[in-house]
Write a protein that holds these residues in place. Sequence first.
Motif, mmCIF file in Angstrom:
data_model
loop_
_atom_site.group_PDB
_atom_site.id
_atom_site.type_symbol
_atom_site.label_atom_id
_atom_site.label_comp_id
_atom_site.label_asym_id
_atom_site.label_seq_id
_atom_site.Cartn_x
_atom_site.Cartn_y
_atom_site.Cartn_z
ATOM 1 N N ASN A 128 0.827 -1.210 0.000
ATOM 2 C CA ASN A 128 0.000 0.000 0.000
ATOM 3 C C ASN A 128 0.858 1.256 0.000
ATOM 4 N N GLU A 132 0.875 4.104 -2.824
ATOM 5 C CA GLU A 132 0.650 5.525 -2.511
ATOM 6 C C GLU A 132 1.763 6.387 -3.092
ATOM 7 N N GLN A 160 -7.345 -2.128 -6.491
ATOM 8 C CA GLN A 160 -7.634 -3.148 -5.484
ATOM 9 C C GLN A 160 -7.299 -4.537 -5.999
ATOM 10 N N ARG A 230 -9.425 7.574 4.082
ATOM 11 C CA ARG A 230 -9.106 7.547 2.658
ATOM 12 C C ARG A 230 -8.178 6.415 2.256
ATOM 13 N N GLU A 231 -7.459 5.822 3.204
ATOM 14 C CA GLU A 231 -6.565 4.706 2.868
ATOM 15 C C GLU A 231 -7.312 3.385 2.723
ATOM 16 N N ASN A 233 -9.726 0.469 1.270
ATOM 17 C CA ASN A 233 -10.012 0.044 -0.100
ATOM 18 C C ASN A 233 -11.331 0.584 -0.624
ATOM 19 N N ARG A 236 -10.807 3.730 -2.545
ATOM 20 C CA ARG A 236 -9.868 3.741 -3.674
ATOM 21 C C ARG A 236 -10.651 3.450 -4.937
ATOM 22 N N THR A 237 -11.513 4.363 -5.260
ATOM 23 C CA THR A 237 -12.486 4.055 -6.287
ATOM 24 C C THR A 237 -12.964 5.331 -6.961
ATOM 25 N N GLN A 241 -11.577 9.107 -5.367
ATOM 26 C CA GLN A 241 -10.174 9.458 -5.632
ATOM 27 C C GLN A 241 -10.057 10.828 -6.300
#
Length: 302
Positions: A128, A132, A160, A230-231, A233, A236-237, A241
Motif C-alpha cells: 500500500n 501511494e 484493489q 481515505r486509505e 479500499n 480507492r475508487t 479518488q
Amino acid sequence: MNKKTMIVLAGPTASGKTALAIRIAEQFNTAVISADSRQCFKEISIGTAKPSLQELQEVPHYFIDSHAITTEVSAGIFEKLALQYAAAIFSQQDVAVMCGGTGLYIRAFCEGIDDMPAVPPGIRDALNAQYEAHGLSWLQQQLVQRDPVFYATAETQNPQRLLRALEILEATGQSITTFRSAGRTKRDFNIVKVGITLPKEFLHHHINRRVDQMMAAGLVEEVKSVLPYREHNALRTVGYQEIFDYLDGKLSLDAAVEAIKVHTRQYAKRQLTWFRKDPDIVWFDARDAAGIMAHLNRAVAE
C-alpha cells in the motif's frame, strides 16, 4: 416449480439496474440482494449511487448499509453473506433478486470462490505504501513483469485487484491464478441471469447526468466526511479518488468532475467486458422492461 430461483440482474453502472430490480422484486413479491462492492458501506451513499430511501422502502434490500467503512469486505465474504441472505428470502418466497455491477461478487455467489491464502499485514502495508508513493502505473508494471499470466486478463485499471494479486504473489511466491480452481460450485437453486445495457451514447449521457446529480447532492461534502478513512479500499475508487485530488489541490473542481465522468465511462466499459464473457447472461436493452419481464416470467415458470 421444484427449486427456488435467483434472478441475477447485471450490467454497467448507470444502466438502470436499481429501478428495474425493484420492479422485478415487486412483480415476484420478494427482496433484492445488492451485488455492489461499495453500497454496503454506511458512510458513503452519494458517490455509490445507493438506492434512495424511497426505493429501499419499496422492497427489502440486503447488503446495503451493512458494514462500516473500516471493514474489509471481499468476494469471499460476500459469497457467504449472500448465501445467507438468499436462504432467508427463500424461506419466505420462491424467487429472489440479485442486482449489481460487481462482476466478481456475482461470480462468487453463482459459482463459488476459492479460499485465498492469508496475507501477513506487513506485506499489505508495504505494498500500500508503494502504491501511494508510485501510483497505478507502478502496480501495473510490477504485475506485467512478475505475473504476466494474471495481468493478461486482469482489470488493469483497478488498484484493489492489482494490489490483491501482488499481495498473494509476495505472500506465497505464486500467482493468484494458481489459487483459482476451474470448478464451479453447484447451487441448490436455479439461477436466471439477465444483463441490461444501453447504446453507448445513451449510457454516457446517463453517466454524465448522474455525476452532475452526485455533485448537486453534496459529493464533495461526503468525501470530506470520510477523509480520515481515505486509505481504506472502499475509497480507492471512482468518484472518491478524484475528489481527494481536488481537496489535495491537484485538480480544479471542474477537472475532478470531468475525471469522474471519464473514469466512470471507462469503468462501465470494463463491466461490460466482464459480463459479456458470461454465456449464461441473456442481454436486453435496458429500455425494454416489458421484454425483460416476459422473459423472467417464462424462466421462473419453467
